[in-house]
Motif scaffolding. Structure first.
Motif, PDB file in Angstrom:
ATOM      1  N   LEU A   9       0.842  -1.195   0.000  1.00  0.00           N
ATOM      2  CA  LEU A   9       0.000   0.000   0.000  1.00  0.00           C
ATOM      3  C   LEU A   9       0.875   1.241   0.000  1.00  0.00           C
ATOM      4  O   LEU A   9       1.886   1.295   0.703  1.00  0.00           O
ATOM      5  CB  LEU A   9      -0.918   0.016   1.225  1.00  0.00           C
ATOM      6  CG  LEU A   9      -1.837  -1.189   1.408  1.00  0.00           C
ATOM      7  CD1 LEU A   9      -2.679  -1.024   2.668  1.00  0.00           C
ATOM      8  CD2 LEU A   9      -2.728  -1.397   0.204  1.00  0.00           C
ATOM      9  N   SER A  10       0.473   2.218  -0.795  1.00  0.00           N
ATOM     10  CA  SER A  10       1.203   3.482  -0.835  1.00  0.00           C
ATOM     11  C   SER A  10       0.240   4.601  -1.215  1.00  0.00           C
ATOM     12  O   SER A  10      -0.891   4.359  -1.639  1.00  0.00           O
ATOM     13  CB  SER A  10       2.367   3.410  -1.822  1.00  0.00           C
ATOM     14  OG  SER A  10       1.896   3.151  -3.130  1.00  0.00           O
ATOM     15  N   ASP A  11       0.710   5.837  -1.052  1.00  0.00           N
ATOM     16  CA  ASP A  11      -0.103   6.994  -1.406  1.00  0.00           C
ATOM     17  C   ASP A  11      -0.142   7.160  -2.918  1.00  0.00           C
ATOM     18  O   ASP A  11       0.872   6.986  -3.602  1.00  0.00           O
ATOM     19  CB  ASP A  11       0.455   8.260  -0.772  1.00  0.00           C
ATOM     20  CG  ASP A  11       0.307   8.272   0.744  1.00  0.00           C
ATOM     21  OD1 ASP A  11      -0.597   7.588   1.265  1.00  0.00           O
ATOM     22  OD2 ASP A  11       1.095   8.971   1.404  1.00  0.00           O
ATOM     23  N   HIS A  57      -7.137  11.818   0.613  1.00  0.00           N
ATOM     24  CA  HIS A  57      -6.020  10.917   0.861  1.00  0.00           C
ATOM     25  C   HIS A  57      -6.321   9.583   0.173  1.00  0.00           C
ATOM     26  O   HIS A  57      -7.197   8.846   0.619  1.00  0.00           O
ATOM     27  CB  HIS A  57      -5.799  10.722   2.360  1.00  0.00           C
ATOM     28  CG  HIS A  57      -4.549   9.980   2.652  1.00  0.00           C
ATOM     29  ND1 HIS A  57      -4.387   9.219   3.769  1.00  0.00           N
ATOM     30  CD2 HIS A  57      -3.397   9.849   1.949  1.00  0.00           C
ATOM     31  CE1 HIS A  57      -3.188   8.662   3.746  1.00  0.00           C
ATOM     32  NE2 HIS A  57      -2.577   9.036   2.653  1.00  0.00           N
ATOM     33  N   ARG A  59      -5.062   5.949  -1.186  1.00  0.00           N
ATOM     34  CA  ARG A  59      -4.070   4.876  -1.029  1.00  0.00           C
ATOM     35  C   ARG A  59      -4.306   3.842  -2.117  1.00  0.00           C
ATOM     36  O   ARG A  59      -5.448   3.504  -2.429  1.00  0.00           O
ATOM     37  CB  ARG A  59      -4.217   4.227   0.341  1.00  0.00           C
ATOM     38  CG  ARG A  59      -3.995   5.179   1.503  1.00  0.00           C
ATOM     39  CD  ARG A  59      -2.558   5.396   1.812  1.00  0.00           C
ATOM     40  NE  ARG A  59      -2.050   4.200   2.472  1.00  0.00           N
ATOM     41  CZ  ARG A  59      -0.761   3.966   2.718  1.00  0.00           C
ATOM     42  NH1 ARG A  59       0.145   4.827   2.344  1.00  0.00           N
ATOM     43  NH2 ARG A  59      -0.397   2.869   3.342  1.00  0.00           N
ATOM     44  N   PHE A  70      -7.880   0.753  -4.866  1.00  0.00           N
ATOM     45  CA  PHE A  70      -7.565   2.001  -4.180  1.00  0.00           C
ATOM     46  C   PHE A  70      -8.701   2.373  -3.245  1.00  0.00           C
ATOM     47  O   PHE A  70      -9.845   1.932  -3.406  1.00  0.00           O
ATOM     48  CB  PHE A  70      -7.270   3.138  -5.167  1.00  0.00           C
ATOM     49  CG  PHE A  70      -8.456   3.658  -5.925  1.00  0.00           C
ATOM     50  CD1 PHE A  70      -9.190   4.737  -5.452  1.00  0.00           C
ATOM     51  CD2 PHE A  70      -8.833   3.086  -7.131  1.00  0.00           C
ATOM     52  CE1 PHE A  70     -10.279   5.227  -6.156  1.00  0.00           C
ATOM     53  CE2 PHE A  70      -9.914   3.579  -7.848  1.00  0.00           C
ATOM     54  CZ  PHE A  70     -10.641   4.648  -7.359  1.00  0.00           C
ATOM     55  N   LEU A  96      -7.102  -2.538   2.064  1.00  0.00           N
ATOM     56  CA  LEU A  96      -7.330  -1.101   1.923  1.00  0.00           C
ATOM     57  C   LEU A  96      -8.240  -0.569   3.032  1.00  0.00           C
ATOM     58  O   LEU A  96      -7.990   0.498   3.598  1.00  0.00           O
ATOM     59  CB  LEU A  96      -7.937  -0.802   0.552  1.00  0.00           C
ATOM     60  CG  LEU A  96      -6.984  -0.912  -0.631  1.00  0.00           C
ATOM     61  CD1 LEU A  96      -7.761  -1.010  -1.940  1.00  0.00           C
ATOM     62  CD2 LEU A  96      -6.015   0.260  -0.647  1.00  0.00           C
ATOM     63  N   ASP A  99      -6.399  -0.475   6.321  1.00  0.00           N
ATOM     64  CA  ASP A  99      -5.472   0.657   6.299  1.00  0.00           C
ATOM     65  C   ASP A  99      -6.218   1.956   6.616  1.00  0.00           C
ATOM     66  O   ASP A  99      -5.752   2.775   7.415  1.00  0.00           O
ATOM     67  CB  ASP A  99      -4.806   0.737   4.919  1.00  0.00           C
ATOM     68  CG  ASP A  99      -3.809   1.866   4.814  1.00  0.00           C
ATOM     69  OD1 ASP A  99      -2.772   1.827   5.516  1.00  0.00           O
ATOM     70  OD2 ASP A  99      -4.060   2.798   4.027  1.00  0.00           O
ATOM     71  N   ALA A 100      -7.380   2.142   6.008  1.00  0.00           N
ATOM     72  CA  ALA A 100      -8.181   3.345   6.276  1.00  0.00           C
ATOM     73  C   ALA A 100      -8.602   3.391   7.744  1.00  0.00           C
ATOM     74  O   ALA A 100      -8.588   4.460   8.368  1.00  0.00           O
ATOM     75  CB  ALA A 100      -9.404   3.375   5.359  1.00  0.00           C
ATOM     76  N   ARG A 103      -5.788   4.494   9.928  1.00  0.00           N
ATOM     77  CA  ARG A 103      -5.513   5.921   9.761  1.00  0.00           C
ATOM     78  C   ARG A 103      -6.604   6.799  10.375  1.00  0.00           C
ATOM     79  O   ARG A 103      -6.389   7.982  10.596  1.00  0.00           O
ATOM     80  CB  ARG A 103      -5.340   6.249   8.281  1.00  0.00           C
ATOM     81  CG  ARG A 103      -4.075   5.639   7.726  1.00  0.00           C
ATOM     82  CD  ARG A 103      -4.014   5.750   6.206  1.00  0.00           C
ATOM     83  NE  ARG A 103      -2.784   5.179   5.728  1.00  0.00           N
ATOM     84  CZ  ARG A 103      -1.612   5.805   5.730  1.00  0.00           C
ATOM     85  NH1 ARG A 103      -1.513   7.034   6.163  1.00  0.00           N
ATOM     86  NH2 ARG A 103      -0.537   5.199   5.282  1.00  0.00           N
TER      87      ARG A 103
END
Length: 162
Positions: A9-11, A57, A59, A70, A96, A99-100, A103
């Motif tokens: 995962l990345s921006d 944002h 990802r 994404f 994903l 990850d959200a 965050r």
């Protein structure tokens, strides 16, 4: 893609706009063939580059530099989560979403079309709870939708001393 490692995962950057647009349109068409899109591909790509990636944002999930999915978050709203149809049972969406949630540990909200039962089951299995319904008057597609909320993982009160 099944593996123990999962996607990286990345921006996202504006350089990803073309691939994000292609994935978004392909995924939407496959998951919701009944959904009429109010925008053509060119205006969708412009929106992805100049609004989505610029203001939210975003990802991306990658496997060997191949875009698998994404997710976009704006404030406490998960505004987008799309996975390549060929990888929808590979854990990409869950990676994903997790990850959200990491965050935004205080919680997330999202909208999903009422007829998108597969997505609704996905979010419910991830701890989201239905908190509202709409007849679609507030979305561009004029499609009935549901609002879901995940209340977060942060403690609601301090632990007692001792």
């Amino acid at each position: 893609m099944r593996s123990d490692v999962g996607p990286s995962l990345s921006d996202a950057t504006t350089d990803d706009a073309e691939a994000l647009t292609t994935l978004l349109l392909r995924s939407r068409t496959r998951a919701m063939p009944w959904l009429a899109s109010p925008h053509d591909e060119a205006s969708t790509r412009w929106w992805v580059e100049h609004v989505l990636v610029a203001d939210q944002h975003v990802r991306v999930a990658l496997n060997d530099d191949r875009l698998l999915g994404f997710a976009a978050v704006e404030g406490d709203w998960l505004t987008q989560l799309y996975v390549d149809p060929d990888h929808q049972t590979d854990g990409v969406g869950r990676a994903l979403l997790d990850d959200a949630k990491r965050r935004r540990p205080d919680g997330l909200r999202l909208h999903v079309f009422a007829r998108n039962t597969r997505a609704r089951r996905f979010y419910e299995a991830a701890g989201f709870v239905l908190v509202g319904r709409s007849d679609g008057h507030d979305n561009e597609e004029h499609e009935p939708d549901c609002t879901y909320a995940w209340t977060g993982s942060a403690p609601t009160s301090p632990a007692p001393p001792g």
